[in-house]
Design an enzyme around this catalytic site. Structure first.
Site, mmCIF file in Angstrom:
data_model
loop_
_atom_site.group_PDB
_atom_site.id
_atom_site.type_symbol
_atom_site.label_atom_id
_atom_site.label_comp_id
_atom_site.label_asym_id
_atom_site.label_seq_id
_atom_site.Cartn_x
_atom_site.Cartn_y
_atom_site.Cartn_z
ATOM 1 N N ASP A 129 0.907 -1.324 -0.068
ATOM 2 C CA ASP A 129 0.245 0.247 -0.140
ATOM 3 C C ASP A 129 0.587 1.190 -0.122
ATOM 4 O OD1 ASP A 129 -2.930 1.277 -0.157
ATOM 5 O OD2 ASP A 129 -1.207 2.245 1.870
ATOM 6 N N ILE A 130 0.895 1.789 -1.258
ATOM 7 C CA ILE A 130 1.144 3.170 -0.947
ATOM 8 C C ILE A 130 0.340 4.390 0.434
ATOM 9 C CG2 ILE A 130 2.331 5.334 -2.312
ATOM 10 C CD1 ILE A 130 1.050 3.379 -4.814
ATOM 11 N N GLU A 149 -5.200 2.208 -4.257
ATOM 12 C CA GLU A 149 -3.732 2.372 -3.960
ATOM 13 C C GLU A 149 -2.652 1.311 -4.117
ATOM 14 O OE1 GLU A 149 -4.571 3.990 -0.709
ATOM 15 O OE2 GLU A 149 -5.399 4.344 -2.750
#
Length: 327
Positions: free
Chosen positions: A194-195, A237
């Site tokens: 996950d960004i 994301e």
């Protein structure tokens, strides 16, 4: 025979099946001793022998323009040869390897573009008639249409299984692949990536820049894993990577490689958090849903611990997490 060939070609949308059907039917239809189907393989840089009943030639890669098959492909023109021995300036691996004297060949066109060649050979001289020559041209049209349909079907499937923005696999494809692997493999690991603070990236730089960052991270993920590993966009994301037949320690190394590269190679710089879950044949109950849930819980812990780190799920006591913080 023409109708039977067409029916068999339409039975499958798999390219390999179509070439095999065509190969079998053409041998019977023309009473040929040998059949050789060439198909352009851009990755290998030449004409691939996709079907041939002479084992020494099967799967060979021929240079474009090489031999009689290469000539047919290059010129886009059909060929009939009554006596190969009377043409000393002409060379053909098929004719030399099989001791054949008669040949008819025609280009294989798909969607108006020459994509290969079909060659039929016989040991006897003057075996094929001019009617055979014209019939092969007609049959090549049917085969080309079937090949075109198979290629179109494969492209539609490819697009349906891919995320349009990142080029990674779609989540449904990953789910299906993990289920399939769990029925045959003895272990595997799932990484959820996950960004960190991606909303802030979008708010600060705009959504176009956010999409660019997402693409950059996706490329880093793809280039950080093995050929047989599966990278997908899980949603938003969040990305995910399934590592078949890999233990958790190796998976941590993969996740760390991704984390460090993202931190150093993105512009503007972003970081990622990773959650890892594993399964093995010794687990009482293995499901894709539980694997994702455990990886997601590990990711949640990584976020709460300060982000930019890797956390591994542990299966003791129903699934806890252990941290491997990396700052």
């Amino acid at each position: 025979m023409s109708n039977e060939l067409t029916q068999r070609l339409n039975q499958s949308l798999r390219l390999g099946d179509i070439f095999q059907f065509a190969f079998e039917e053409l041998l019977e239809m023309f009473g040929a001793d040998y059949c050789c189907i060439l198909h352009m393989n851009e990755e290998k840089g030449g004409l691939e022998v996709i079907a041939c009943n002479h084992s020494s030639l099967q799967n060979e890669i021929l240079e474009v323009g090489q031999g009689l098959g290469g000539k047919v492909y290059t010129t886009g023109e059909s060929l009939i040869m009554s006596n190969y021995i009377d043409n000393p300036n002409t060379t053909s691996r098929l004719m030399n390897a099989t001791g054949s004297q008669s040949l008819i060949a025609t280009p294989l066109s798909v969607g108006g573009e020459v994509r290969g060649a079909i060659m039929l050979a016989h040991r006897d001289a003057h075996y094929f008639s001019y009617d055979n020559y014209r019939l092969l041209q007609a049959m090549a049209g049917h085969i080309g249409l079937a090949v075109g349909n198979a290629r179109l079907h494969a492209e539609v499937r490819r697009l349906a299984n891919r995320d349009s923005l990142t080029g990674l696999y779609a989540r449904h494809y990953l789910d299906e692949e993990i289920k399939e692997r769990q029925s045959t493999d003895f272990c595997g690991c799932l990484i959820v990536v996950d960004i960190d603070q991606f909303k802030m990236v979008n708010d600060t730089y705009g959504h176009q820049k956010g999409d660019k960052i997402l693409k950059e991270v996706s490329e880093i993920v793809k280039s950080s894993i093995r050929q047989g590993d599966i990278a997908a966009r899980w949603g938003g994301e969040e990305l995910s990577v399934y590592l078949p037949l890999m233990g958790v320690e190796q998976a941590v190394n993969v996740a760390e490689r991704i984390r460090k590269r993202v931190m150093n190679e993105t512009e503007p710089n972003v970081t990622v958090s990773c959650g890892i879950a594993e399964w093995s044949w010794m687990d009482e109950r293995v499901s894709v849903e539980s694997l994702f849930y455990r990886a997601d819980m590990a990711l949640y812990k990584a976020k709460n611990n300060g982000r930019n780190q890797v956390i591994v799920d542990t299966k003791e006591n129903g699934g806890g997490v252990k941290g491997l913080p990396h700052k």
